[in-house]
Design an enzyme around this catalytic site. Sequence first.
Site, PDB file in Angstrom:
ATOM      1  N   GLU A 150      37.958  45.910  41.329  1.00 27.93           N
ATOM      2  CA  GLU A 150      36.874  46.901  41.265  1.00 27.93           C
ATOM      3  C   GLU A 150      35.943  46.523  40.124  1.00 27.93           C
ATOM      4  OE1 GLU A 150      38.012  50.981  40.806  1.00 27.93           O
ATOM      5  OE2 GLU A 150      39.399  50.905  42.483  1.00 27.93           O
ATOM      6  N   GLU A 208      34.577  59.381  34.290  1.00 26.89           N
ATOM      7  CA  GLU A 208      35.272  58.503  33.343  1.00 26.89           C
ATOM      8  C   GLU A 208      35.644  59.211  32.048  1.00 26.89           C
ATOM      9  OE1 GLU A 208      35.997  56.082  34.935  1.00 26.89           O
ATOM     10  OE2 GLU A 208      34.337  55.512  36.218  1.00 26.89           O
TER      11      GLU A 208
END
Length: 259
Positions: free
Chosen positions: A45, A56
Amino acid sequence: MNKRITEAFEKGKAFIPFITCGDPSLEVTEQLVYAMEEAGADLIELGIPFSDPTAEGPVIQRANVRALSGGVTTDKVFDMVVKIRKNSSVPMVFMTYANVVFSYGTERFIKTAAEIGMDGLILPDVPFEEKEEFDSVCKKHGIDLISLIAPTSHERVAQIAKDAEGFVYCVSSLGVTGTRTNITTDIGAMVKLVKAVKDIPCAVGFGISTPEQAKKMAAQSDGAIVGSAIVKLCAEHGADCVPYVKEYVKSMKDAVMEA
């Protein structure tokens, strides 16, 4: 379904590392891809940095800030992928945010991603109900738009699974990305719900950092996804991070294979 993504899960349990493009530099990111592939990564990824990465935790947020401060742009990331594809056919997906794709132009972004050899796209801030505008373009260009399911998805899991392409990203913990001491979600139950609707690989991410956790998660699914622990190594070692990341990825891949 993208052929390369399907193949990533055909050799047994998959290990999927995540890195932020351009942290510490795009040159190092390119070397990291080769090193992680050599260490056994089945699919990689690549995070395209964004100024407000809502899914995040602090580790990856800081990596986004460092990459953007270093002048990383979507076009520069695309150029790096062109270089990688001259040397590697490892399956790769972009992970980024809707805004990054929108501002580049959805059609232009997805078409370019397909042309340079990317296999899929993960947009964690796009809810299932709003994915169509991206999904139709992805289908047109042969890119898999990867669906995420969370512990709170419950009755929506079947609906999400029915439309899923590539693999299903099972979010193991509520909240943002980051390493966790314990993962208490019943991953096995989430995976069962998906498989009851569609025979598609399920990989677990968010919170996995140790080989023990990776093994445990892979035992209940088709693979483990790790981001923050790798991004942390990039932050600690900077331009010298490649051998450290390689060693870590190897240890995680070995653990997953034991599951």
